[in-house]
Design an enzyme around this catalytic site. Structure first.
Site, PDB file in Angstrom:
ATOM      1  N   ASP A  21      35.811  26.219  33.646  1.00  0.00           N
ATOM      2  CA  ASP A  21      36.164  26.951  34.958  1.00  0.00           C
ATOM      3  C   ASP A  21      37.591  27.577  34.696  1.00  0.00           C
ATOM      4  O   ASP A  21      38.358  26.958  34.062  1.00  0.00           O
ATOM      5  CB  ASP A  21      36.031  26.205  36.157  1.00  0.00           C
TER       6      ASP A  21
ATOM      7  N   HIS B 126      40.007  31.789  31.129  1.00  0.00           N
ATOM      8  CA  HIS B 126      40.857  32.703  30.770  1.00  0.00           C
ATOM      9  C   HIS B 126      42.463  32.214  31.288  1.00  0.00           C
ATOM     10  O   HIS B 126      43.394  32.594  30.762  1.00  0.00           O
ATOM     11  CB  HIS B 126      40.584  34.129  31.033  1.00  0.00           C
TER      12      HIS B 126
ATOM     13  N   ASP C 175      28.903  33.621  41.292  1.00  0.00           N
ATOM     14  CA  ASP C 175      30.070  34.356  41.771  1.00  0.00           C
ATOM     15  C   ASP C 175      29.851  35.636  42.176  1.00  0.00           C
ATOM     16  O   ASP C 175      30.653  36.200  43.129  1.00  0.00           O
ATOM     17  CB  ASP C 175      31.209  34.616  40.744  1.00  0.00           C
TER      18      ASP C 175
END
Length: 1472
Positions: free
Chosen positions: A523, A526, A624
């Site tokens: 999760d 980045h 999402d």
């Protein structure tokens, strides 16, 4: 096929300075990664390290040839592995510690379900929000949907305790289970369930890991606040905290109606409210925070301290800093006016002598005033910067307020209150609301500051490699964070000792997850510091080596994505279909994220590791994303799912998509559980579930059964056909999908293009579509998540060809789509026709087991391999009267033979370039096959080979057109490989085991040697036994010197012959050529231009000496080589004035040699026959006088005059406009340097033969014995040719060089630095003192180009490195190519240079020897790369400056190949 042959090897070529952080190279377990030196590392000692076996370097294979040796590692574990290499410095024997380059290779995990492999491309994954699964005893009933729908992987959001926000990703305890599981549930129960899902349903389970943040109510954070970024351990956040509290206080005031009288009510709902908020913040609220004070100095205090400082100095500085300014030193605690300055540096700037001061006191005051003014300006600058920060933050804040309160596409939150604050807090604040001025003190309180923790979030367009919470970022201060106000950002520090509790906490959490689950999704990947993710994944792999790791990255850069994939060993990157704006883009994504092109060429098992894209996990909707029911249309649900089914990568969806759940299932706000199978809340008739099961089964089987090739066909703006092809069985599955990106738009298309069957339609797999059965949507179920019920699937499987409702089959040739509305999908399976299947089988059988080609090749003579492999077009015209094959939109191949095809086919294979015109030509027909066979049949000796080739190519007539290029390449490569192996088998034994470069050079020699009508040798004795009807001649180069009188040049032939023929073991052809040219001897010279002996021209002084040295080398290298001295020569000009054909005589070769030596010693002086324009329209009359002789004082060979050019540098001026017509650019009259080396080598050999009794004569006279003459040259050479370090003279320019000539008529030309001396040192390394020879070679390094060597000193007035024979300008230096030998870089002399370097280095030994070896190895890399990149697979005659391509050069030149070949052979004989 042996196991060794089946081993897959991926080769990584190392180049100095390459740091390939973003290049993905994927390999499988069991494969070998092999490292080889690139051209920049040849000749250097390189140590390669990998994290597979850290600490010790990989071992290089045995051998001295740096092009051949390699080191390798076997990939036995999954994960990301880094390699780096270190180059030993030239000055020391020890390796540098600085990396010279690095990169990564990614070993993909081997997933298994119940012991059976699961291909990563066969993954079908469904995502579940764990919090919506309910109590653990209800999980299977809710997860059963995945099983019934054919998914083989379930992805769970974190199973751990959730924080106060109830977000699925905000965890309050990473070591406790989610609250919804119920009492008594433990981690072992979860693990048991995961094992049961695999055993019972064949489903793997993966879970998210959350490393970057924790819920703001996490108790462990209160106990270990150092685990967060807070105002204590990160004081740079203090100003940001203050500004955050300013915004918080203002928002609270708005909610309380404090600002209503200023136009800002508690309910913010229009643009006027928003504008008023912006004005109040900018004009009144934010200025009061006085942000600038955190970055400014207390001016008065600093000025006083500075005055004290300079007074203590006792006078002006003695070390002033000019042009510098005072700089504010930021206070590390970020207190208001806490910053300072460097007083010592400031004193050097301001404490100076002052001419305007009358006393020391006045000087000090003036210095203080200057300091004060400068520092005041810095304070103003800081204020300006701080206000810019305020405004940047305000813009970000207003953007958020606008979206949340009034934007059409926003949530329109309305009233400002605690649940919906005006702005999101950036910091955790546990104290009551005391107003920002009072709260500011908390930031500096030793205890309370620890709990002012920064929240996590994400930053748009940020550098993912930079941690936005660190001091060098202003993200929090500038309000750039899209903040998650429920989660605190975790602070790991740079190493484990920086935050030991947090590291241990997360290691334990990660390993527990890895023990339970088959894979992990990272999760906020980045945003997680990459060194943290690296270490934690390493911990995970310690407990599950084949763990599947996937992530979704929002870096906005493929390079950055790839870097994360490499560093973390990410198995799959999440890709989203919802990112596509239309069906064309969605089809492009399907093609991009997996699979080869349909009809892709078969790859070699050992090949360069390709640059890959990250493996994809392609989702039709992620958890999402908003629901495509709203963003597109319900009718798009099924077609998009079908399109992704056909992607050759992992695919997935989220629970709710298949059921047609109308709204986004929100990770924070949703609390309703998923529908359960236990009480018929959901059945297979809901949404597209039944259709999804068919699609998932298809996707998995396509991957498992090897359907690895993909083709996407955009049939119209909404309809996409996708093909998956099996390159082994050549079965094909086609799925056509009618997408519906436009909301509630149903399209009934007409006039669609037909689908060609291209085989036999095996079955219609399915017809499916989603029908709307009711117009209105029902009320949403408030108890559980339920999909729309006004849509229903219509499915027909295994449809009869006559029973279809969506298609019509036309005679087995094509399929017509007839009733194909939006939301429809249809699938076909096609098998090859019987004749095609037979053709495939025949091709494979012939390639695997037939010996017919071997037998046919075994009967060929050497001469036949030239037309089989090579022949440029002019050679074919001269031989069989036809030209080359022309490919439309491409042109002709450089060779008519097989070699012309190979570089093109290899490039197509390496780049998967099936759009190449050659592929299209092959798809259009088999004309190229007809050409190949028809051409070969025109050569009598190749007819048997032609018959075999014809039988191999014949099946292509029955291969489907789209596969024809692939099978053509397979067949041609097979034939070429056999031919190449047969050629190498016949050559010297050591050739077969030598480097790739030597083998390429050896093959290249074949192209120059052969018989071309009208371009034969001079007559040879009939007693010579020939394999062929005519002896082979050696072409100077292709294409300019391939046919007619221009093919055979004496000089070129004998420069090339030792490397091209003797080194490869072709002694018979070498012998014939030596004897032929000897038979044409006249005036003591062999011909410059042979012209079959009939029109021979004797205008060069060097060809005879290259001929003589070739004989010397033949004697040394050939078995019983001395016997050639007694061979018969057929003298066609027994006297100098003999007319061709009127008189001949036979004599032994040694007698011909004697005559050449006698003539030179006695002096050669004659006028060329037919002198005048008829033989040379450019030359002046004086140039036709040919002279050569021997100096009695030095023994040197000399000759020529100002108006002719008797050595290889033979460019005659031809431009009247520029004034160089009839003037040689390089006459080189006098004693040319290379002739002395050639003569010395010849004389030494003659003396040796005499001593051994092989020849009778001792010399040219009693006094001038062979050894006397040789010694005369040796004693004088250094004195006359070497320019000493302290040499003086009119023409001396460079020193420590070997002159180009001695006694030239122009004088200065003797002293020009040219490359010709390298020939002398190569053939006679003992002619000059070795140390001086070494210095001369060092001096000549300025001449070296990438491939060749400059023919003139680049500092010389006459130098120009660009040759253009078409230049008809007025510049004498370049007009009509006058600079042919005045700068351009010639390859054959570079070959001599390398030989000389090795031989002199060998004499000197030690450092010089090592340097020589390394320099040669380095340069061989350039040659190898050129050969590989060139369609000619050879070396050119010359290049322009810096290695640039010269279009008027021959692209394949015999002496370039031959001289480099000799250098390679010499390198192989030297021990390091």
């Amino acid at each position: 096929m042996t196991q060794k042959e089946q081993t897959e090897i991926r080769i990584i070529v190392l180049e100095d300075g390459e740091r390939l952080d973003s290049v993905i190279r994927k390999v499988e377990k069991g494969w070998i990664v092999r490292f080889k030196r690139g051209s920049s590392l040849l000749g250097k000692k390189v140590s390669v390290y990998t994290t597979v076996s850290p600490g010790s370097p990989l071992k290089w294979s045995e051998g001295k040839d740096h092009l051949s040796v390699f080191c390798e590692v076997k990939c036995q574990e999954a994960g990301s592995f880094r390699y780096h290499f270190i180059v030993e410095s030239e000055e020391s024997e020890t390796a540098e510690t600085v990396e010279s380059g690095h990169g990564y290779f990614l070993v993909m995990p081997g997933l298994q379900i119940n012991g059976k492999p699961l291909n990563l491309d066969g993954i079908c994954c469904q995502t579940y929000l764990t919090k919506l699964l309910g109590p653990l005893n209800e999980w299977k009933d809710r997860l059963k949907v995945a099983h019934e729908t054919g998914y083989n992987m379930i992805h769970l959001t974190p199973i751990h305790e959730l924080g106060v926000s109830n977000s699925a990703y905000s965890l309050s305890n990473h070591h406790s289970l989610i609250q919804t599981l119920g009492e008594g549930a433990g981690f072992q129960d979860i693990q048991n369930l995961v094992e049961d899902l695999e055993k019972s349903w064949g489903i793997l389970t993966v879970q998210d890991v959350v490393w970057n943040h924790a819920a703001k109510n996490a108790k462990w954070l209160m106990e270990h606040p150092e685990s967060a970024y807070n105002c204590s351990n990160s004081p740079h956040l203090r100003p940001a905290y203050v500004i955050d509290r300013v915004y918080h206080e203002f928002g609270k005031q708005v909610s309380e109606g404090v600002w209503e009288h200023r136009g800002v009510p508690a309910v913010v709902e229009n643009i006027h409210h928003v504008n008023a908020i912006e004005y109040l913040l900018r004009a009144e609220v934010l200025p009061k925070a006085e942000l600038h004070e955190f970055f400014q100095v207390d001016l008065k205090a600093m000025v006083n301290l500075f005055e004290m400082f300079i007074k203590q100095a006792g006078g002006p500085t003695q070390d002033p800093l000019d042009g510098q300014d005072v700089e504010i030193v930021q206070d590390s605690e970020f207190r208001r006016f806490g910053s300072t300055v460097d007083f010592e540096r400031s004193a050097r700037i301001f404490n100076r002598e002052r001419g305007d001061a009358g006393s020391e006191e006045e000087r000090v005051q003036k210095c203080v005033q200057s300091f004060s003014a400068a520092l005041h300006q810095k304070n103003l600058d800081a204020a300006r910067d701080a206000w810019e920060i305020i405004l940047a933050g305000l813009r970000a804040v207003m953007g958020g307020i606008t979206y949340e309160r009034i934007a059409e596409n926003g949530p329109k939150k309305g009233r400002v209150n605690e649940e919906n604050p005006l702005t999101t807090d950036y910091f955790l604040h546990l104290e009551g609301d005391l107003g920002w001025r009072n709260e500011e003190k908390f930031a500096y309180d030793e205890e309370k500051s620890k709990f002012l923790m920064a929240f996590n979030g994400w930053v748009m367009s940020s550098d993912p490699m930079k941690n936005f919470a660190l001091k060098d970022s202003q993200t929090y201060l500038r309000r750039e964070l899209v903040c998650w106000g429920d989660s605190v950002k975790l602070n790991y520090g740079e190493k484990e000792t920086d935050s030991p509790f947090l590291w241990d906490y997360m290691k334990e959490y990660t390993q527990q997850a890895a023990r339970m689950f088959h894979g992990l999704r990272i999760d906020n990947a980045h945003g997680t510091p990459i060194h943290v993710a690296e270490k934690l994944l390493k911990c995970a792999r310690e407990v599950r080596s084949d763990i599947y790791v996937f992530a979704e990255l929002f870096t906005g850069s493929e390079q950055a994505d790839n870097m994360f994939v490499n560093r973390l060993g990410i198995s799959s990157l999440i890709r989203e279909a919802q990112s596509a704006g239309d069906s064309h883009e969605q089809g492009r994504l399907v093609y991009r994220y997996g699979g080869d092109c349909v009809g892709a060429f078969k790859q070699k098992s050992a090949r360069l590791a390709p640059n890959s894209i990250a493996h994809g996990l392609f989702l039709d909707q992620s958890h999402d994303n908003p629901s495509p029911i709203h963003t597109r249309s319900p009718f798009d649900i099924l077609p998009t799912a079908a399109m992704l089914t056909m992607a050759s990568c992992a695919v997935g969806s989220t629970r709710g998509y298949d059921e047609l759940v109308r709204d986004h299932i929100h990770v924070v706000h949703e609390t309703r559980p998923y529908a359960s199978c236990a009480n018929n809340q959901i059945t297979e008739n809901q949404g597209i579930i039944k259709g999804r099961k068919i699609l998932n089964k298809l996707h998995t089987s396509l991957a498992q059964d090897g359907f690895t090739q993909v083709f996407v066909d955009q049939m119209n703006p909404d309809i996409v056909g996708i093909t998956r092809h099996n390159p082994r069985s050549h079965e094909t599955v086609v799925v056509v999908s009618h997408t519906a990106f436009s909301k509630n738009y149903v399209n009934w298309p007409g006039g669609l293009k037909h689908i060609p069957i291209g085989g036999v339609l095996d079955s219609v797999l399915f017809e499916m579509k989603l029908n709307k059965i009711e117009e209105e949507w029902g009320d949403e179920n408030q108890n559980y998540l339920q999909g729309l019920e006004n849509f229903q699937m219509e499915i027909r499987e295994n449809v009869g060809f006559e029973d279809g409702t969506m298609f019509r089959v036309h005679g087995g040739e094509y399929i017509e789509l007839t009733n194909f509305s939006s939301g429809s999908v249809i699938g076909f399976k096609i098998r090859p026709k019987e004749e095609a299947a037979n053709a495939f089988e025949q091709i494979h059988r012939e390639i695997e087991s037939s010996t017919d080609l071997d037998q046919a090749l075994a009967t060929l003579t050497y001469q036949s391999f030239a037309p089989l492999l090579f022949h440029c077009e002019s050679e074919d015209y001269a031989t069989i009267g036809q030209g080359g094959y022309e490919v439309p939109n491409y042109g002709k191949f450089v060779y008519c033979g097989l070699q012309g095809l190979i570089p093109i086919l290899e490039k197509i294979r390496d780049n998967n370039d099936l759009g190449h015109p050659l592929c299209q030509n092959l798809r259009d027909g088999t004309w190229l096959c007809d050409y190949i066979v028809g051409r070969l049949k025109k050569f009598d000796r190749l007819r048997n080979v032609a018959d075999v080739v014809e039988s191999l190519l014949r099946p292509l007539e029955h291969v489907p057109y789209y596969l024809r290029p692939c099978y053509f390449e397979t067949i041609i490569s097979f034939i070429y490989g056999k031919v190449r192996a047969e050629v190498l088998r016949r050559m010297a034994p050591e050739i077969q085991t030598s480097s790739a470069l030597i083998r390429h050079l050896s093959i290249s020699t074949i192209e120059f040697l052969g018989y071309i009508p009208g371009a034969g040798l001079a007559p040879i004795p009939e007693s010579l036994q020939l394999e062929d009807d005519h002896p082979s001649s050696l072409a100077a180069g292709l294409t300019h010197f391939a046919v007619g009188i221009w093919r055979n040049w004496g000089r070129d032939t004998f420069i090339a012959l030792p490397g091209c023929l003797l080194s490869t073991g072709r002694f018979q052809e070498a012998r014939q050529i030596i004897l032929s040219f000897g038979g044409a001897l006249r005036h003591g010279l062999i011909p410059n231009l042979l012209a079959e002996g009939i029109g021979a021209r004797y205008n060069c002084r060097d060809a005879t000496w290259f001929w003589l040295v070739s004989i010397v080398k033949y004697v040394e290298m050939a078995p019983n080589g001395h016997e050639i001295l007694g061979d018969v020569v057929r003298r066609i000009y027994p006297k100098d004035n003999t007319v061709y054909g009127e008189e001949e005589k036979e004599q032994k070769l040694i007698d011909t040699i004697y005559e050449a030596m006698d003539k030179h010693f006695g002096g050669i002086d004659f006028r060329e026959r037919n002198a005048g324009p008829q033989i040379d329209e450019q030359m002046r009359d004086e140039g036709f006088q040919v002279t050569a002789g021997v100096s009695r004082s030095t023994g040197f060979i000399h000759g020529g005059n100002r108006w002719n050019c008797g050595t290889w540098m033979d460019k005659m001026g031809s431009s009247e406009r520029a004034g160089n017509k009839g003037e040689p650019a390089t006459p080189r009259d006098g004693a040319a340097v290379e002739l002395q080396g050639l003569a010395y080598r010849t004389l030494r050999a003659l003396a040796d033969w005499n001593k051994k009794g092989l020849i009778e004569r001792k010399g040219v006279s009693d006094e001038w014995s062979w050894s006397f003459w040789a010694e005369k040259i040796r004693r004088n050479f250094e004195k006359k040719f070497y320019v000493e370090t302290g040499a003086q003279g009119e023409y001396v320019n460079r020193r420590e060089i070997v002159k180009d000539s001695f006694g030239s008529s122009q004088g200065f030309t003797d002293f020009q630095l040219r490359c010709n001396f390298a020939i002398t040192l190569a053939v006679a390394p003992d002619l000059l003192d070795a140390k001086k020879a070494w210095k001369a070679l060092n001096s000549a390094e300025v001449l070296l180009g990438p491939l060749g060597i400059k023919t003139l000193d680049p500092t010389d007035w006459g130098y120009n490195g660009y040759y253009n024979n078409d230049d008809d300008g007025t510049d004498k230096v370049t007009a009509k190519g006058w600079n042919y030998h005045q700068g351009p870089e010639w390859l054959f002399v570079a070959g001599y240079y390398l030989q000389a370097r090795l031989k002199i280095g060998e004499i000197l030994g030690g450092v010089e020897k090592r340097y020589a070896i390394r320099q040669v190895q380095e340069r061989l890399g350039n040659a190898y790369r050129h050969i590989i990149d060139s369609p000619w697979r050879s070396l050119p005659e010359l290049t322009n400056a810096g290695g640039e391509y010269c279009r008027q050069s021959c692209d394949a030149q015999a002496w370039s190949v031959g001289c480099l070949m000799e250098a390679c052979i010499k390198l192989n004989t030297i021990d390091e």
